[in-house]
Write a protein that holds these residues in place. Sequence first.
Motif, PDB file in Angstrom:
ATOM      1  N   TRP A   1       0.737  -1.201  -0.311  1.00 46.54           N
ATOM      2  CA  TRP A   1      -0.317  -0.062  -0.036  1.00 46.54           C
ATOM      3  C   TRP A   1       0.649   1.354  -0.070  1.00 46.54           C
ATOM      4  O   TRP A   1       2.281   1.088   0.947  1.00 46.54           O
ATOM      5  CB  TRP A   1      -1.433  -0.002   1.110  1.00 46.54           C
ATOM      6  CG  TRP A   1      -1.687  -0.930   1.361  1.00 46.54           C
ATOM      7  CD1 TRP A   1      -2.242  -2.487   2.364  1.00 46.54           C
ATOM      8  CD2 TRP A   1      -3.334  -0.702   0.314  1.00 46.54           C
ATOM      9  NE1 TRP A   1      -3.224  -2.514   1.795  1.00 46.54           N
ATOM     10  CE2 TRP A   1      -3.889  -2.010   0.551  1.00 46.54           C
ATOM     11  CE3 TRP A   1      -3.739  -0.353  -0.732  1.00 46.54           C
ATOM     12  CZ2 TRP A   1      -5.011  -1.912  -0.129  1.00 46.54           C
ATOM     13  CZ3 TRP A   1      -5.239  -0.222  -1.279  1.00 46.54           C
ATOM     14  CH2 TRP A   1      -5.704  -1.750  -0.802  1.00 46.54           C
TER      15      TRP A   1
ATOM     16  N   PRO B   1      -4.397   6.066   3.020  1.00 44.87           N
ATOM     17  CA  PRO B   1      -4.865   5.081   3.975  1.00 44.87           C
ATOM     18  C   PRO B   1      -5.785   4.230   3.694  1.00 44.87           C
ATOM     19  O   PRO B   1      -6.789   5.566   3.098  1.00 44.87           O
ATOM     20  CB  PRO B   1      -4.797   6.121   5.289  1.00 44.87           C
ATOM     21  CG  PRO B   1      -4.973   7.310   4.895  1.00 44.87           C
ATOM     22  CD  PRO B   1      -4.325   7.418   3.687  1.00 44.87           C
ATOM     23  N   HIS B   2      -6.296   2.859   3.670  1.00 47.28           N
ATOM     24  CA  HIS B   2      -7.231   2.548   3.300  1.00 47.28           C
ATOM     25  C   HIS B   2      -7.936   1.216   3.894  1.00 47.28           C
ATOM     26  O   HIS B   2      -6.733   1.060   5.469  1.00 47.28           O
ATOM     27  CB  HIS B   2      -6.588   1.211   1.853  1.00 47.28           C
ATOM     28  CG  HIS B   2      -6.836   1.927   0.755  1.00 47.28           C
ATOM     29  ND1 HIS B   2      -5.425   3.222   0.499  1.00 47.28           N
ATOM     30  CD2 HIS B   2      -7.823   2.333  -0.459  1.00 47.28           C
ATOM     31  CE1 HIS B   2      -5.543   3.555  -0.833  1.00 47.28           C
ATOM     32  NE2 HIS B   2      -6.816   2.724  -1.666  1.00 47.28           N
ATOM     33  N   LYS B   3      -8.500   1.490   4.446  1.00 48.13           N
ATOM     34  CA  LYS B   3      -9.889   0.169   5.268  1.00 48.13           C
ATOM     35  C   LYS B   3      -9.490  -1.202   4.916  1.00 48.13           C
ATOM     36  O   LYS B   3     -10.132  -1.359   3.931  1.00 48.13           O
ATOM     37  CB  LYS B   3     -11.015   0.316   5.773  1.00 48.13           C
ATOM     38  CG  LYS B   3     -10.973   2.034   6.183  1.00 48.13           C
ATOM     39  CD  LYS B   3     -10.083   1.841   7.935  1.00 48.13           C
ATOM     40  CE  LYS B   3     -10.764   3.748   8.474  1.00 48.13           C
ATOM     41  NZ  LYS B   3      -9.826   2.626   9.833  1.00 48.13           N
TER      42      LYS B   3
ATOM     43  N   LYS C   1     -10.720   1.104  14.257  1.00 50.46           N
ATOM     44  CA  LYS C   1      -9.979   2.203  13.883  1.00 50.46           C
ATOM     45  C   LYS C   1      -8.359   1.361  13.969  1.00 50.46           C
ATOM     46  O   LYS C   1      -7.193   0.647  13.237  1.00 50.46           O
ATOM     47  CB  LYS C   1      -9.016   2.994  14.573  1.00 50.46           C
ATOM     48  CG  LYS C   1      -8.511   3.703  13.541  1.00 50.46           C
ATOM     49  CD  LYS C   1      -8.285   5.410  14.789  1.00 50.46           C
ATOM     50  CE  LYS C   1      -7.334   6.074  14.041  1.00 50.46           C
ATOM     51  NZ  LYS C   1      -7.621   7.809  14.720  1.00 50.46           N
TER      52      LYS C   1
ATOM     53  N   ASN D   1      -7.275  -1.567  11.295  1.00 52.54           N
ATOM     54  CA  ASN D   1      -7.459  -0.769   9.558  1.00 52.54           C
ATOM     55  C   ASN D   1      -9.413  -0.748   9.981  1.00 52.54           C
ATOM     56  O   ASN D   1      -9.005  -1.519   8.621  1.00 52.54           O
ATOM     57  CB  ASN D   1      -6.260  -1.320   9.616  1.00 52.54           C
ATOM     58  CG  ASN D   1      -6.321  -0.523   8.151  1.00 52.54           C
ATOM     59  OD1 ASN D   1      -6.217   1.043   8.407  1.00 52.54           O
ATOM     60  ND2 ASN D   1      -5.156  -0.973   7.197  1.00 52.54           N
TER      61      ASN D   1
ATOM     62  N   TYR E   1     -12.316   8.449   9.392  1.00 53.25           N
ATOM     63  CA  TYR E   1     -11.114   8.046   8.127  1.00 53.25           C
ATOM     64  C   TYR E   1     -12.097   8.508   6.886  1.00 53.25           C
ATOM     65  O   TYR E   1     -11.254   9.160   5.860  1.00 53.25           O
ATOM     66  CB  TYR E   1     -11.641   6.106   7.806  1.00 53.25           C
ATOM     67  CG  TYR E   1     -11.402   5.257   6.730  1.00 53.25           C
ATOM     68  CD1 TYR E   1      -9.722   5.750   6.379  1.00 53.25           C
ATOM     69  CD2 TYR E   1     -11.697   5.766   5.310  1.00 53.25           C
ATOM     70  CE1 TYR E   1      -9.553   5.542   5.198  1.00 53.25           C
ATOM     71  CE2 TYR E   1     -11.447   5.192   3.942  1.00 53.25           C
ATOM     72  CZ  TYR E   1     -10.454   4.972   4.509  1.00 53.25           C
ATOM     73  OH  TYR E   1      -9.965   4.606   2.565  1.00 53.25           O
TER      74      TYR E   1
ATOM     75  N   VAL F   1      -9.198  11.025   4.763  1.00 49.63           N
ATOM     76  CA  VAL F   1      -8.944  10.484   3.676  1.00 49.63           C
ATOM     77  C   VAL F   1      -9.358  11.137   2.514  1.00 49.63           C
ATOM     78  O   VAL F   1      -8.430  11.991   1.370  1.00 49.63           O
ATOM     79  CB  VAL F   1      -9.900   8.721   3.167  1.00 49.63           C
ATOM     80  CG1 VAL F   1      -9.432   8.735   1.846  1.00 49.63           C
ATOM     81  CG2 VAL F   1      -8.666   7.758   3.311  1.00 49.63           C
TER      82      VAL F   1
END
Length: 105
Positions: free
Chosen positions: A74, A78-80, A87, A90, A97, A101
């Motif tokens: 990655w 940030p990606h979930k 949190k 992730n 979030y 983003v």
Amino acid sequence: TKSQKPDLWLFTMFSSRSKVGHPHPGQPYKGGCFIAFLPDNREGQKTAVLLKKAFEQGLTFRIKSCDGEERVTWGLIPHKTSWHGSKARNGYPDAHYLHKVCTIL
């Protein structure tokens, strides 16, 4: 409250060789499969448009040395990677979030 369904994003990054402009041009790197989640709501859809643009510009992933080999990881956006777990893992719930983003993008 009604339970929200996730919008699942699946990325398959193939193994290849790094290009000019990379710190180690011509070196092989290992690809991988990556999964990300967004809520299927207005804010999630807005974020999806921005994430798609970032992907098209090559900002979603990077090549990094891990245990002596180059591999796709990655990038800095940030990606979930989990729909659950909060949190700390992730995942969701994470009230900040989508705003975070969108601010980054």
